[in-house]
Design an enzyme around this catalytic site. Structure first.
Site, PDB file in Angstrom:
ATOM      1  CB  SER A 145      -2.695 -39.692  -1.858  1.00  8.97           C
ATOM      2  OG  SER A 145      -3.673 -40.239  -1.641  1.00  8.97           O
ATOM      3  CE1 TYR A 159      -4.765 -36.864  -6.418  1.00 11.94           C
ATOM      4  CE2 TYR A 159      -5.244 -38.970  -5.111  1.00 11.94           C
ATOM      5  CZ  TYR A 159      -4.963 -37.821  -5.261  1.00 11.94           C
ATOM      6  OH  TYR A 159      -4.657 -36.948  -4.010  1.00 11.94           O
TER       7      TYR A 159
HETATM    8  N1  LIG Z   1      -6.894 -32.739   0.335  1.00 11.41           N
HETATM    9  C1  LIG Z   1      -6.732 -34.063   0.515  1.00 11.41           C
HETATM   10  O1  LIG Z   1      -7.640 -34.536   1.081  1.00 11.41           O
HETATM   11  C2  LIG Z   1      -5.481 -34.809  -0.144  1.00 11.41           C
HETATM   12  C3  LIG Z   1      -5.545 -36.309   0.234  1.00 11.41           C
HETATM   13  C4  LIG Z   1      -4.319 -36.754  -0.122  1.00 11.41           C
HETATM   14  C5  LIG Z   1      -3.324 -36.179  -0.487  1.00 11.41           C
HETATM   15  N2  LIG Z   1      -3.731 -35.086  -1.402  1.00 11.41           N
HETATM   16  C6  LIG Z   1      -2.532 -34.305  -2.152  1.00 11.41           C
HETATM   17  O2  LIG Z   1      -1.950 -33.216  -1.444  1.00 11.41           O
HETATM   18  C7  LIG Z   1      -1.310 -32.248  -2.339  1.00 11.41           C
HETATM   19  C8  LIG Z   1      -2.037 -30.921  -2.025  1.00 11.41           C
HETATM   20  O3  LIG Z   1      -3.235 -30.755  -2.114  1.00 11.41           O
HETATM   21  P1  LIG Z   1      -4.096 -29.961  -1.385  1.00 11.41           P
HETATM   22  O4  LIG Z   1      -5.314 -30.510  -0.625  1.00 11.41           O
HETATM   23  O5  LIG Z   1      -3.331 -28.984  -0.420  1.00 11.41           O
HETATM   24  O6  LIG Z   1      -4.931 -29.325  -2.426  1.00 11.41           O
HETATM   25  P2  LIG Z   1      -4.595 -27.969  -3.586  1.00 11.41           P
HETATM   26  O7  LIG Z   1      -5.465 -27.944  -4.715  1.00 11.41           O
HETATM   27  O8  LIG Z   1      -4.882 -26.627  -2.658  1.00 11.41           O
HETATM   28  O9  LIG Z   1      -3.181 -27.802  -3.804  1.00 11.41           O
HETATM   29  C9  LIG Z   1      -2.407 -28.427  -4.890  1.00 11.41           C
HETATM   30  C10 LIG Z   1      -1.583 -27.215  -5.569  1.00 11.41           C
HETATM   31  O10 LIG Z   1      -1.086 -27.665  -6.806  1.00 11.41           O
HETATM   32  C11 LIG Z   1      -1.234 -26.736  -7.761  1.00 11.41           C
HETATM   33  N3  LIG Z   1      -1.017 -27.122  -9.158  1.00 11.41           N
HETATM   34  C12 LIG Z   1      -1.816 -28.065  -9.647  1.00 11.41           C
HETATM   35  N4  LIG Z   1      -1.372 -28.097 -11.090  1.00 11.41           N
HETATM   36  C13 LIG Z   1       0.037 -27.721 -11.272  1.00 11.41           C
HETATM   37  C14 LIG Z   1       0.837 -27.202 -12.168  1.00 11.41           C
HETATM   38  N5  LIG Z   1       0.842 -27.817 -13.480  1.00 11.41           N
HETATM   39  N6  LIG Z   1       1.761 -26.462 -11.882  1.00 11.41           N
HETATM   40  C15 LIG Z   1       2.145 -25.865 -10.579  1.00 11.41           C
HETATM   41  N7  LIG Z   1       1.225 -26.066  -9.461  1.00 11.41           N
HETATM   42  C16 LIG Z   1       0.151 -26.851  -9.934  1.00 11.41           C
HETATM   43  C17 LIG Z   1      -2.719 -26.066  -7.620  1.00 11.41           C
HETATM   44  O11 LIG Z   1      -2.607 -24.910  -8.202  1.00 11.41           O
HETATM   45  C18 LIG Z   1      -2.747 -26.174  -6.020  1.00 11.41           C
HETATM   46  O12 LIG Z   1      -2.214 -24.981  -5.469  1.00 11.41           O
HETATM   47  C19 LIG Z   1      -1.850 -32.722  -3.693  1.00 11.41           C
HETATM   48  O13 LIG Z   1      -0.596 -33.281  -4.222  1.00 11.41           O
HETATM   49  C20 LIG Z   1      -2.790 -33.675  -3.423  1.00 11.41           C
HETATM   50  O14 LIG Z   1      -2.973 -34.848  -4.207  1.00 11.41           O
HETATM   51  C21 LIG Z   1      -4.582 -34.090  -0.911  1.00 11.41           C
END
Ligand SMILES: NC(=O)c1ccc[n+]([C@@H]2O[C@H](COP(=O)([O-])OP(=O)(O)OC[C@H]3O[C@@H](n4cnc5c(N)ncnc54)[C@H](O)[C@@H]3O)[C@@H](O)[C@H]2O)c1
Length: 255
Positions: A145, A159
């Site tokens: 991130s 986080y």
């Molecule tokens: N959306 C944003 O703005 C943003 C910004 C910076 C970083 N991120 C990072 O990007 C990545 C993807 O996020 P996203 O936005 O697609 O959200 P998302 O919530 O759709 O994806 C995260 C996935 O991780 C899975 N997950 C959580 N705990 C788990 C576990 N114990 N075992 C297996 N799976 C698990 C969730 O079920 C989910 O499908 C994350 O690591 C997030 O921190 C997102």
């Protein structure tokens, strides 16, 4: 070096961790559409919208912070394709409101965030590397991130710490396994419109406030994370390892 076509993945295989939605599903679909036979894993049940081919997809439901499940998922991925080339890990939780300053956070909550966000990276890499070595190399993309680069105005210390650690781990993996022809890079997204972000609609000023601080004045899309991720996995990125790609609409370029 082949030019990047976005469809460079035929006869390859691997694991996309966190593929139950959001960025993980979008990246998985790009691999499948590029011909790879992959395993998608997530703690959520199988989502709709998994691409139909030409590659073959297998979905596994389980906790990717649990080493037994990770070991099994990596082995299933190798068996599914007959080889293991790619690890993508997008697993993450953002528990704003409960994930607060270190002076107030519940230590168990701190530990659980680190287990999910960071241990899952360690565990998937630990089991993927020997599989990649066995077929002469591979590529990893770990999703961190932009919070890996800066502090938070509103503390979410677990986080931020987990995301900073992913960036450092990715560089270390790149150095350690370069001689095995294994590349590793991280992606640092800014605000991307996924389920994780939907909660901002419930905040005062919500989506509007967040968008206004992004120079491009909008959230990113999962496709805008998937495309660069696929590039980093592909042979077109064969000399790119140990670095990070910031995809944030200009947010971190601001003074
Ligand atoms: N959306 C944003 O703005 C943003 C910004 C910076 C970083 N991120 C990072 O990007 C990545 C993807 O996020 P996203 O936005 O697609 O959200 P998302 O919530 O759709 O994806 C995260 C996935 O991780 C899975 N997950 C959580 N705990 C788990 C576990 N114990 N075992 C297996 N799976 C698990 C969730 O079920 C989910 O499908 C994350 O690591 C997030 O921190 C997102």
């Amino acid at each position: 070096m082949k030019p990047f076509t976005g469809r460079d993945f035929a006869n390859r295989g691997g694991l996309v961790a966190g593929a139950g939605g959001g960025m993980g599903l979008a990246i998985a679909n790009g691999l499948i559409e590029g011909g790879a036979d992959i395993v998608l894993a997530d703690i959520k049940p199988e989502p709709e919208g998994i691409a139909e081919g030409p590659g073959r997809a297998l979905y596994l439901e389980g906790d990717l912070s649990d080493e037994g499940f990770v070991r099994a998922a990596v082995a299933r991925a190798r068996d599914h394709a007959g080889r293991f080339d790619y690890l993508v890990n997008t697993v993450g939780v953002w528990w704003g409101g409960r994930d607060v300053s270190v002076v107030d956070i519940e230590p168990d909550l701190w530990r659980r965030v680190l287990e999910i966000n960071l241990d899952s990276m360690m565990l998937t890499a630990r089991h993927a590397v020997p599989m990649m070595r066995a077929n002469g190399g591979g590529a990893m993309v770990l999703i961190s991130s932009i919070q890996a680069l800066r502090g938070d105005a509103v503390a979410q210390d677990a986080y931020g710490a987990s995301k900073g650690a992913i960036r450092a781990l990715s560089k270390s993996l790149a150095i350690q396994f370069a001689a095995d022809n294994i590349r590793c890079n991280s992606i640092l997204p800014g605000y991307i419109w996924t389920e994780m972000m939907h909660r901002v609609d419930g905040e005062p000023g919500g989506r509007e406030n967040k968008q206004n601080i992004i120079p491009l004045k909008r959230f990113g899309t999962v496709a805008e994370i998937a495309g660069p991720s696929l590039f980093l996995l592909s042979d077109a990125a064969s000399f790119i390892t140990g670095t990070e790609l910031i995809i944030d609409g200009g947010t971190t370029a601001l003074p």
